[in-house]
Design a protein around this motif. Structure first.
Motif, PDB file in Angstrom:
ATOM      1  N   HIS A 228      41.325  32.567  22.437  1.00  0.00           N
ATOM      2  CA  HIS A 228      41.520  31.362  23.252  1.00  0.00           C
ATOM      3  C   HIS A 228      42.554  31.625  24.351  1.00  0.00           C
ATOM      4  CE1 HIS A 228      39.440  29.533  19.865  1.00  0.00           C
ATOM      5  NE2 HIS A 228      39.155  28.526  20.683  1.00  0.00           N
ATOM      6  N   ALA A 229      43.677  32.252  23.975  1.00  0.00           N
ATOM      7  CA  ALA A 229      44.720  32.557  24.962  1.00  0.00           C
ATOM      8  C   ALA A 229      44.215  33.593  25.962  1.00  0.00           C
ATOM      9  CB  ALA A 229      45.976  33.073  24.252  1.00  0.00           C
ATOM     10  N   LEU A 230      43.432  34.559  25.495  1.00  0.00           N
ATOM     11  CA  LEU A 230      42.880  35.559  26.415  1.00  0.00           C
ATOM     12  C   LEU A 230      41.967  34.880  27.436  1.00  0.00           C
ATOM     13  CD1 LEU A 230      42.517  38.499  27.317  1.00  0.00           C
ATOM     14  CD2 LEU A 230      40.641  38.703  25.680  1.00  0.00           C
ATOM     15  N   GLY A 231      41.150  33.966  26.941  1.00  0.00           N
ATOM     16  CA  GLY A 231      40.226  33.247  27.836  1.00  0.00           C
ATOM     17  C   GLY A 231      40.972  32.525  28.952  1.00  0.00           C
ATOM     18  N   ARG A 232      42.116  31.938  28.620  1.00  0.00           N
ATOM     19  CA  ARG A 232      42.901  31.211  29.636  1.00  0.00           C
ATOM     20  C   ARG A 232      43.550  32.165  30.632  1.00  0.00           C
ATOM     21  NH1 ARG A 232      44.264  28.206  25.014  1.00  0.00           N
ATOM     22  NH2 ARG A 232      46.183  29.406  24.701  1.00  0.00           N
ATOM     23  N   ALA A 233      43.769  33.427  30.223  1.00  0.00           N
ATOM     24  CA  ALA A 233      44.552  34.352  31.050  1.00  0.00           C
ATOM     25  C   ALA A 233      43.675  35.262  31.930  1.00  0.00           C
ATOM     26  CB  ALA A 233      45.432  35.209  30.141  1.00  0.00           C
ATOM     27  N   LEU A 234      42.355  35.235  31.742  1.00  0.00           N
ATOM     28  CA  LEU A 234      41.480  36.134  32.517  1.00  0.00           C
ATOM     29  C   LEU A 234      41.680  35.879  34.007  1.00  0.00           C
ATOM     30  CD1 LEU A 234      38.225  35.693  30.380  1.00  0.00           C
ATOM     31  CD2 LEU A 234      39.807  37.651  30.334  1.00  0.00           C
ATOM     32  N   HIS A 235      41.682  36.946  34.800  1.00  0.00           N
ATOM     33  CA  HIS A 235      41.983  36.784  36.230  1.00  0.00           C
ATOM     34  C   HIS A 235      41.306  37.879  37.054  1.00  0.00           C
ATOM     35  CE1 HIS A 235      44.328  35.780  39.792  1.00  0.00           C
ATOM     36  NE2 HIS A 235      44.347  37.092  40.008  1.00  0.00           N
ATOM     37  N   ASN A 236      40.741  37.507  38.189  1.00  0.00           N
ATOM     38  CA  ASN A 236      40.119  38.506  39.065  1.00  0.00           C
ATOM     39  C   ASN A 236      40.334  38.163  40.543  1.00  0.00           C
ATOM     40  OD1 ASN A 236      38.573  40.370  40.357  1.00  0.00           O
ATOM     41  ND2 ASN A 236      36.643  39.850  39.362  1.00  0.00           N
ATOM     42  N   GLU A 258      30.392  25.239  30.569  1.00  0.00           N
ATOM     43  CA  GLU A 258      29.791  24.079  29.899  1.00  0.00           C
ATOM     44  C   GLU A 258      29.302  24.436  28.494  1.00  0.00           C
ATOM     45  OE1 GLU A 258      28.466  21.624  33.908  1.00  0.00           O
ATOM     46  OE2 GLU A 258      26.931  22.658  32.721  1.00  0.00           O
ATOM     47  N   ALA A 259      28.976  25.715  28.305  1.00  0.00           N
ATOM     48  CA  ALA A 259      28.540  26.158  26.969  1.00  0.00           C
ATOM     49  C   ALA A 259      29.751  26.512  26.100  1.00  0.00           C
ATOM     50  CB  ALA A 259      27.598  27.357  27.105  1.00  0.00           C
ATOM     51  N   GLY A 260      30.955  26.203  26.591  1.00  0.00           N
ATOM     52  CA  GLY A 260      32.155  26.362  25.766  1.00  0.00           C
ATOM     53  C   GLY A 260      32.818  27.719  25.863  1.00  0.00           C
ATOM     54  N   ALA A 261      32.452  28.532  26.884  1.00  0.00           N
ATOM     55  CA  ALA A 261      33.092  29.850  27.017  1.00  0.00           C
ATOM     56  C   ALA A 261      34.609  29.668  27.094  1.00  0.00           C
ATOM     57  CB  ALA A 261      32.584  30.560  28.271  1.00  0.00           C
ATOM     58  N   LEU A 262      35.351  30.576  26.447  1.00  0.00           N
ATOM     59  CA  LEU A 262      36.812  30.503  26.458  1.00  0.00           C
ATOM     60  C   LEU A 262      37.342  30.902  27.831  1.00  0.00           C
ATOM     61  CD1 LEU A 262      37.456  32.176  22.980  1.00  0.00           C
ATOM     62  CD2 LEU A 262      37.227  29.733  23.532  1.00  0.00           C
ATOM     63  N   SER A 267      32.926  39.855  36.806  1.00  0.00           N
ATOM     64  CA  SER A 267      33.379  41.118  36.233  1.00  0.00           C
ATOM     65  C   SER A 267      33.606  42.134  37.351  1.00  0.00           C
ATOM     66  CB  SER A 267      32.316  41.636  35.265  1.00  0.00           C
ATOM     67  OG  SER A 267      32.659  42.929  34.813  1.00  0.00           O
ATOM     68  N   GLY A 268      34.829  42.627  37.492  1.00  0.00           N
ATOM     69  CA  GLY A 268      35.136  43.631  38.527  1.00  0.00           C
ATOM     70  C   GLY A 268      34.702  43.146  39.900  1.00  0.00           C
ATOM     71  N   SER A 269      33.923  43.969  40.608  1.00  0.00           N
ATOM     72  CA  SER A 269      33.467  43.585  41.940  1.00  0.00           C
ATOM     73  C   SER A 269      32.157  42.794  41.890  1.00  0.00           C
ATOM     74  CB  SER A 269      33.322  44.839  42.810  1.00  0.00           C
ATOM     75  OG  SER A 269      32.466  45.767  42.192  1.00  0.00           O
ATOM     76  N   GLY A 270      31.669  42.500  40.681  1.00  0.00           N
ATOM     77  CA  GLY A 270      30.471  41.692  40.524  1.00  0.00           C
ATOM     78  C   GLY A 270      29.209  42.480  40.857  1.00  0.00           C
ATOM     79  N   PRO A 271      28.046  41.801  40.825  1.00  0.00           N
ATOM     80  CA  PRO A 271      27.845  40.367  40.636  1.00  0.00           C
ATOM     81  C   PRO A 271      27.729  39.927  39.168  1.00  0.00           C
ATOM     82  CG  PRO A 271      25.730  41.400  41.110  1.00  0.00           C
ATOM     83  CD  PRO A 271      26.770  42.499  41.114  1.00  0.00           C
ATOM     84  N   THR A 272      27.955  40.834  38.209  1.00  0.00           N
ATOM     85  CA  THR A 272      27.866  40.412  36.811  1.00  0.00           C
ATOM     86  C   THR A 272      28.960  39.384  36.515  1.00  0.00           C
ATOM     87  OG1 THR A 272      27.027  42.579  36.225  1.00  0.00           O
ATOM     88  CG2 THR A 272      27.882  41.254  34.430  1.00  0.00           C
ATOM     89  N   VAL A 273      28.588  38.334  35.765  1.00  0.00           N
ATOM     90  CA  VAL A 273      29.569  37.349  35.304  1.00  0.00           C
ATOM     91  C   VAL A 273      29.833  37.616  33.822  1.00  0.00           C
ATOM     92  CG1 VAL A 273      29.934  34.892  34.794  1.00  0.00           C
ATOM     93  CG2 VAL A 273      29.034  35.593  37.024  1.00  0.00           C
ATOM     94  N   ALA A 274      31.114  37.626  33.461  1.00  0.00           N
ATOM     95  CA  ALA A 274      31.514  37.849  32.072  1.00  0.00           C
ATOM     96  C   ALA A 274      31.968  36.532  31.472  1.00  0.00           C
ATOM     97  CB  ALA A 274      32.669  38.845  32.028  1.00  0.00           C
ATOM     98  N   ALA A 275      31.573  36.269  30.238  1.00  0.00           N
ATOM     99  CA  ALA A 275      32.070  35.092  29.524  1.00  0.00           C
ATOM    100  C   ALA A 275      32.614  35.550  28.178  1.00  0.00           C
ATOM    101  CB  ALA A 275      30.957  34.076  29.326  1.00  0.00           C
ATOM    102  N   LEU A 276      33.778  35.015  27.829  1.00  0.00           N
ATOM    103  CA  LEU A 276      34.397  35.317  26.538  1.00  0.00           C
ATOM    104  C   LEU A 276      34.006  34.220  25.557  1.00  0.00           C
ATOM    105  CD1 LEU A 276      36.395  37.189  25.014  1.00  0.00           C
ATOM    106  CD2 LEU A 276      38.221  35.650  25.756  1.00  0.00           C
ATOM    107  N   ALA A 277      33.500  34.641  24.397  1.00  0.00           N
ATOM    108  CA  ALA A 277      33.001  33.684  23.409  1.00  0.00           C
ATOM    109  C   ALA A 277      33.906  33.656  22.188  1.00  0.00           C
ATOM    110  CB  ALA A 277      31.588  34.070  23.006  1.00  0.00           C
ATOM    111  N   ARG A 278      33.750  32.595  21.371  1.00  0.00           N
ATOM    112  CA  ARG A 278      34.556  32.459  20.150  1.00  0.00           C
ATOM    113  C   ARG A 278      34.069  33.404  19.051  1.00  0.00           C
ATOM    114  NH1 ARG A 278      33.423  27.111  21.420  1.00  0.00           N
ATOM    115  NH2 ARG A 278      31.742  27.167  19.885  1.00  0.00           N
ATOM    116  N   SER A 279      32.779  33.726  19.083  1.00  0.00           N
ATOM    117  CA  SER A 279      32.168  34.523  18.016  1.00  0.00           C
ATOM    118  C   SER A 279      30.884  35.137  18.567  1.00  0.00           C
ATOM    119  CB  SER A 279      31.807  33.617  16.832  1.00  0.00           C
ATOM    120  OG  SER A 279      30.836  32.651  17.292  1.00  0.00           O
ATOM    121  N   ARG A 280      30.272  35.976  17.776  1.00  0.00           N
ATOM    122  CA  ARG A 280      29.003  36.572  18.210  1.00  0.00           C
ATOM    123  C   ARG A 280      27.937  35.479  18.354  1.00  0.00           C
ATOM    124  NH1 ARG A 280      25.744  40.294  19.374  1.00  0.00           N
ATOM    125  NH2 ARG A 280      23.685  40.383  18.420  1.00  0.00           N
TER     126      ARG A 280
END
Ligand code: C5P
Length: 313
Positions: A228-236, A258-262, A267-280
């Motif tokens: 949860h804390a990692l999700g709040r701290a992500l930065h690019n 909206e799907a609850g990603a933390l 991701s990096g220079s994109g265009p991939t988007v990364a989402a951090l999840a609570r579980s698999r």
């Protein structure tokens, strides 16, 4: 009559991981055209697999590729894996005679360093094939000359990167983080994203040395294994540039949130988007939302940290 079966050509297989930059802080462009970075890399369990096979003398380097988006990968000397084989051969005075087969497991031109992972895997594979006796540090130095992200693909796990991103210090983490990536069929060029970053930051004060002081919380979250804390701290810092080149990615980020990603970001220079999840399970749910909303051309569920370039038995 005795039949002698031809001995199989010696062959070596190596896996190297893709990455996500948990934090990417970019300074002002320098005279050499590069930007000083302060970044925190995490390797994820999406792997490039390189098979290097010895071929007859004078055959040179050849490349074959399979996997999703294989048709987007160059098969000539512009491929970083090709350059890795040639650089290592030149370094140790061996002819660069090797057939490289790349099995792609990282989105192509997606800001996840798949090409850099190919280069790192090729260095380790050819090093074993040619029994060069180089140290890991010597390989890392060759890696840095090939590209800013290649040394991290060698090292893996989680690390702080400075300089062009190639000077690495391992970072401590606890547990496993669950990631899901939304990849796009059309990649983004890294120099184009840095170029847009320069346009967007022109006139503003951009540091020569972007410090990591603001990432203390992120490092604590990693040490505590607190997603949860990692999700709040992500930065690019490159996100505004990537979004300005691909405005549609904003929606991909919103759908993940909206799907609850933390946390959800480019991701990096994109265009991939990364989402951090609570579980698999949660990662699969975010992936399903992206697919249902048509917000990704492909979705990739995985976890981090993952190991660096490694020989397979
Ligand atoms: O080092 P690499 O070849 O991966 O970098 C690709 C391009 O990305 C560079 O030519 C440069 O335009 C940009 N780049 C940068 N600053 C960095 C890393 C990459 O401007 N630290």
């Amino acid at each position: 009559m005795t039949h002698l079966a031809a001995a199989p050509s010696p062959s070596v297989r190596v896996r190297a991981p893709g990455k996500v930059n948990l934090s990417l802080r970019v300074g002002a462009v320098q005279e050499d055209g590069y930007h000083p970075l302060s970044t925190i890399f995490q390797a994820v369990a999406l792997y490039e697999e390189v098979t290097a096979t010895q071929v007859s003398e004078g055959a040179g380097v050849t490349i074959t590729v399979d996997g999703p988006q294989a048709d987007l990968v160059p098969l000539d000397a512009t491929n970083l894996a090709w350059r890795a084989a040639e650089a290592l051969a030149a370094r140790v005075g061996t002819p660069p005679d090797v057939a490289l087969h790349l099995a792609k497991g990282v989105p192509v031109a997606g800001g996840m360093a798949g090409g850099s992972a190919d280069a790192a895997a090729t260095l380790v594979a050819c090093d074993a094939l040619w029994q060069t006796g180089l140290s890991r540090d010597e390989l890392a130095s060759l890696a840095a000359d090939l590209g800013s992200d290649v040394p991290f693909a060698l090292l893996g796990h989680t690390a702080v990167g400075t300089g062009r991103g190639h000077l690495l210090t391992p970072a401590m983490t606890r547990g496993e983080f669950h990631w899901v990536f939304a990849a796009q069929a059309e990649g983004l060029s890294t120099p184009a994203v840095y170029g847009r970053f320069d346009e967007l930051t022109a006139g503003s004060e951009s540091a020569d040395d972007p410090g990591l002081t603001e990432d203390t919380g992120l490092m604590q979250a990693l040490r505590a294994g607190d997603a949860h804390a990692l999700g709040r701290a992500l930065h690019n810092d490159l996100e505004p540039a990537a979004l300005s080149l691909r405005p549609g990615l904003e929606r991909t980020i919103v759908v993940a949130r909206e799907a609850g990603a933390l946390g959800a970001f480019v991701s990096g220079s994109g265009p991939t988007v990364a989402a951090l999840a609570r579980s698999r399970q949660h990662a699969l749910a975010i992936a399903a939302s992206w697919t249902a909303e048509g917000a990704a051309d492909s979705v990739w569920c995985t976890s981090g940290p993952a190991h660096g370039a490694r020989l397979l038995p």
